[in-house]
Design a protein around this motif. Structure first.
Motif, short mmCIF file in Angstrom:
data_model
loop_
_atom_site.label_atom_id
_atom_site.label_comp_id
_atom_site.label_asym_id
_atom_site.label_seq_id
_atom_site.Cartn_x
_atom_site.Cartn_y
_atom_site.Cartn_z
N LEU A 185 6.68 -7.89 12.26
CA LEU A 185 5.60 -7.16 12.91
C LEU A 185 5.71 -7.21 14.43
O LEU A 185 4.95 -7.91 15.11
CB LEU A 185 4.23 -7.68 12.46
N PRO A 186 6.66 -6.47 15.00
CA PRO A 186 6.83 -6.47 16.45
C PRO A 186 5.54 -6.06 17.17
O PRO A 186 4.85 -5.14 16.76
CB PRO A 186 7.94 -5.43 16.67
N GLY A 187 5.26 -6.80 18.26
CA GLY A 187 4.07 -6.52 19.04
C GLY A 187 2.84 -7.23 18.54
O GLY A 187 1.90 -7.48 19.31
N HIS A 193 17.33 -7.65 12.37
CA HIS A 193 16.60 -7.20 11.19
C HIS A 193 15.11 -7.30 11.50
O HIS A 193 14.59 -8.39 11.77
CB HIS A 193 16.98 -8.08 9.99
N ILE A 194 14.44 -6.16 11.46
CA ILE A 194 13.01 -6.07 11.77
C ILE A 194 12.25 -5.89 10.47
O ILE A 194 12.48 -4.93 9.73
CB ILE A 194 12.73 -4.87 12.70
N ALA A 195 11.35 -6.81 10.18
CA ALA A 195 10.52 -6.72 8.97
C ALA A 195 9.14 -6.19 9.35
O ALA A 195 8.51 -6.68 10.29
CB ALA A 195 10.40 -8.08 8.30
N PHE A 196 8.70 -5.20 8.61
CA PHE A 196 7.43 -4.52 8.89
C PHE A 196 6.65 -4.48 7.58
O PHE A 196 7.14 -4.93 6.53
CB PHE A 196 7.73 -3.10 9.39
N LYS A 197 5.43 -3.96 7.61
CA LYS A 197 4.68 -3.79 6.35
C LYS A 197 3.93 -2.47 6.39
O LYS A 197 3.56 -1.97 7.46
CB LYS A 197 3.74 -4.96 6.10
N SER A 198 3.72 -1.92 5.23
CA SER A 198 3.21 -0.55 5.13
C SER A 198 1.81 -0.40 5.69
O SER A 198 1.48 0.64 6.27
CB SER A 198 3.25 -0.08 3.67
N ASP A 199 0.94 -1.42 5.55
CA ASP A 199 -0.41 -1.25 6.05
C ASP A 199 -0.49 -1.34 7.57
O ASP A 199 -1.55 -1.09 8.16
CB ASP A 199 -1.38 -2.24 5.40
N THR A 252 0.87 -1.18 0.00
CA THR A 252 0.00 0.00 0.00
C THR A 252 0.90 1.23 0.00
O THR A 252 2.05 1.16 0.45
CB THR A 252 -0.92 0.01 1.23
N PHE A 253 0.38 2.36 -0.46
CA PHE A 253 1.25 3.49 -0.77
C PHE A 253 0.69 4.80 -0.21
O PHE A 253 0.51 5.77 -0.94
CB PHE A 253 1.47 3.57 -2.28
N SER A 284 -0.45 2.38 10.09
CA SER A 284 -1.61 3.07 10.65
C SER A 284 -2.11 2.44 11.95
O SER A 284 -3.05 2.95 12.56
CB SER A 284 -2.75 3.09 9.62
N GLN A 285 -1.47 1.36 12.38
CA GLN A 285 -1.90 0.66 13.60
C GLN A 285 -1.04 1.13 14.77
O GLN A 285 0.16 0.87 14.82
CB GLN A 285 -1.77 -0.85 13.40
N HIS A 286 -1.66 1.83 15.71
CA HIS A 286 -0.93 2.47 16.79
C HIS A 286 -0.14 1.46 17.63
O HIS A 286 1.01 1.71 18.02
CB HIS A 286 -1.88 3.27 17.68
N HIS A 287 -0.74 0.30 17.92
CA HIS A 287 -0.04 -0.66 18.77
C HIS A 287 1.20 -1.22 18.08
O HIS A 287 2.23 -1.47 18.72
CB HIS A 287 -0.98 -1.82 19.16
N ALA A 288 1.14 -1.39 16.74
CA ALA A 288 2.30 -1.90 16.00
C ALA A 288 3.41 -0.86 15.97
O ALA A 288 4.59 -1.19 16.16
CB ALA A 288 1.88 -2.27 14.58
#
Length: 554
Positions: free
Chosen positions: A402-404, A427-433, A255-256, A436-440
């Motif tokens: 996705l920590p947390g 190395h922490i892998a995350f995702k763009s969507d 997502t962009f 918007s998630q406050h807990h993440a």
């Protein structure tokens, strides 16, 4: 007398007929230890070396064995690993028993796992560590003026099987506790896990970098032998500016939302943490890529495919070229497949190498039950084929997804400590969507804060590659005599924050004729002197070590 030079010199013989032995070379290169490959011991080939490593399942010809025995008795220091190389008697050992897997307590009483190797019945050797049934795993034995040492685990086989895992052609079966579902019809890197869900996890997580632990035990035994030479040893440290570990964040972008990108940058800026944005098609507007560059972030490729039939070099090349043009970037070097996808064994590395990609961010788990050190390592590594050749693509495995949300926040502290203890790369892998998630985002902030408190070096993946490659290609020229040793270094590229570790009996360190500030630095079971350097491309610098008289007398 063995090793006639002013510095401790290390030679290594890697078993050619052993398909896993070549991985020993990758372990040595990652450790930053200068070494010389030896194919024969004829014509005095051993004489310049103080320490000799025999690696893997191999054997020696009668002339080589006789040359080795003479060198040992004259003061040589030998470390044999992976098998006895038919020299159990010289090692002070009896029968060596090949085992596909075994465990032992290391010299610091912590658990180690090995895939392959030959624990032995000790005779005259001093046992340093052993299996639960009393077989020697690490040992030392005096022979004439020299010392022969043994490290039973096959380090290369262990590293290869854990870090590379199995080839992925079908779904795997996940753990019985249901913490990860692998037989879901989607081939991912996590389907290739080689470690055991029942014995190698702590609860639901792979909490220990088992491959790194074993590699470090072997390197520590090399360092122990090097100290017996009473000569200084130089080592190039893993991370810039003497950091104990490194950390990176990569974000999968399907997502962009440009507003969310700006919001996360405010958080990352607090810690000085750059990001590698792995972007799928169609991607961001050009202005967003300009923002990334202004923040010193990196743009990489998120390789998308509709099904397993899309796993082709042509598709990868097409997407790579399209993103280079859209982002106006001359070369994108980092990539991974969408959703942690994977197929085959070495396929992605070969495709990536041909396309021009130099960093793979692929090895990791995306469910709680496969989180942590799924592939036994937090170290970046260049994958080694069974024919002994190494890929040009650096794998940067991720231990957190996705920590947390996927990786539990209550395990952050233990994870960071494990990374620090193994000098690894978080190395922490995350995702763009998830931006918007406050807990993440809060969990990401907490994890980065822990890293910042420990002075971990924050790097984008391209920087990890550049520093690792510079370390490995650095030219080192050793010279001098007992009173004054010199080490000249030259690099093909600029290198900032390089750390040279010196294991020496003490004395003054000079850089290009001027005294430099050096700091004590514990690593690999020894106390080193850390000398920070900034190297300019093609410009030679010289370190000079003046040894104190009392130290020489000792």
């Amino acid at each position: 007398m063995a090793g006639g030079g002013a510095w401790c010199s290390i030679g290594a013989r890697i078993a050619k007929s052993d398909p896993y032995a070549a991985a020993y070379a990758e372990v040595l290169d990652h450790a930053g230890i200068p070494w010389t490959s030896l194919d024969t011991f004829a014509a005095g080939a051993l004489k310049p070396h103080d320490v000799l490593l025999l690696c893997g399942r191999g054997s020696l010809s009668d002339p080589d064995r006789q040359a080795l025995e003479s060198w040992l008795k004259e003061g040589g220091l030998l470390l044999v690993s992976g098998s006895s190389w038919g020299m159990a008697e010289l090692l002070g050992l009896g029968e060596c028993l090949r085992r596909p897997r075994f465990e032992f307590e290391s010299q610091d009483s912590s658990r180690r796992i090995a895939f392959g190797g030959e624990p032995a019945i000790a005779k005259s050797a001093k046992v340093l560590s052993q299996t639960s049934d009393g077989l020697a795993v690490q040992s030392m034995h005096a022979l004439g003026k020299g010392v022969s040492a043994y490290f039973a685990p096959h380090v290369g086989q262990t590293a290869a099987l854990m870090q590379m895992g199995r080839g992925v052609d079908t779904d795997a079966l996940g753990p019985m506790d249901g913490s990860a579902i692998l037989d879901d019809g989607r081939l991912r890197a996590e389907d290739g896990v080689f470690l055991d869900f029942e014995t190698d996890r702590a609860g639901e997580l792979f909490a220990e970098p088992w491959a790194d632990r074993l590699k470090e035990s072997w390197i520590e035994q090399i360092v122990q032998l090097a100290t017996l030479s009473r000569k200084p040893l130089a080592l190039l440290w893993h991370w810039p500016n003497g950091a104990r570990a490194g950390a990176s964040v990569s974000i999968d972008c399907e997502t962009f939302d440009v507003d969310q990108v700006s919001n996360i940058q405010r958080l990352l800026r607090m810690f000085g943490c750059p990001v590698t944005w792995l972007v799928a098609q169609p991607g961001f507007p050009l202005d967003t890529y300009r923002l990334f560059r202004s923040w010193d972030h990196e743009v990489g490729l998120l390789f998308t495919l509709d099904d397993d039939s899309g796993w082709t070099e042509e598709r990868l090349k097409s997407q790579h070229l399209a993103l280079e043009r859209a982002a106006s970037v001359p070369q994108l070097i980092s990539a991974r497949a969408v959703d942690g996808r994977w197929k085959g064994y070495f396929d992605f590395y070969e495709m990536a190498e041909h396309v021009g990609i130099r960093v793979s961010a692929s090895k990791g788990g995306r469910q709680r039950g496969v989180s942590g050190f799924l592939f036994g390592t937090g170290h970046p590594f260049f994958p080694t084929k069974l024919d002994g050749t190494r890929s040009k693509v650096l794998e940067c495995p991720y231990s957190v997804y996705l920590p947390g949300e996927v990786f539990p926040e209550e395990r952050f502290g233990a994870l960071v400590e494990a990374i620090l203890n193994s000098h690894g790369h978080l190395h922490i892998a995350f995702k763009s969507d998830a931006l918007s998630q406050h807990h993440a985002v809060d969990a990401l902030r907490n994890l980065l804060s822990l890293c910042h408190q420990q002075r971990v070096a924050f790097l984008k993946l391209s920087d990890v590659y550049a520093f690792e490659r510079a370390r490995r290609t650095l030219k080192m020229y050793f010279g001098g005599n007992e009173e004054s040793r010199s080490l000249r270094l030259a690099s093909d590229t600029d290198v900032r924050g390089l750390g040279v570790l010196l294991l020496s009996p003490g004395g003054q360190v000079e850089l290009n004729g001027k005294a430099v500030r050096s700091l004590p630095f514990p690593a690999y079971g020894a106390q080193w002197t850390h000398v920070p350097l900034d190297l300019e491309s093609k410009r030679l610098v010289e370190l000079r070590l003046s040894v104190e008289r009392d130290s020489r007398a000792a």
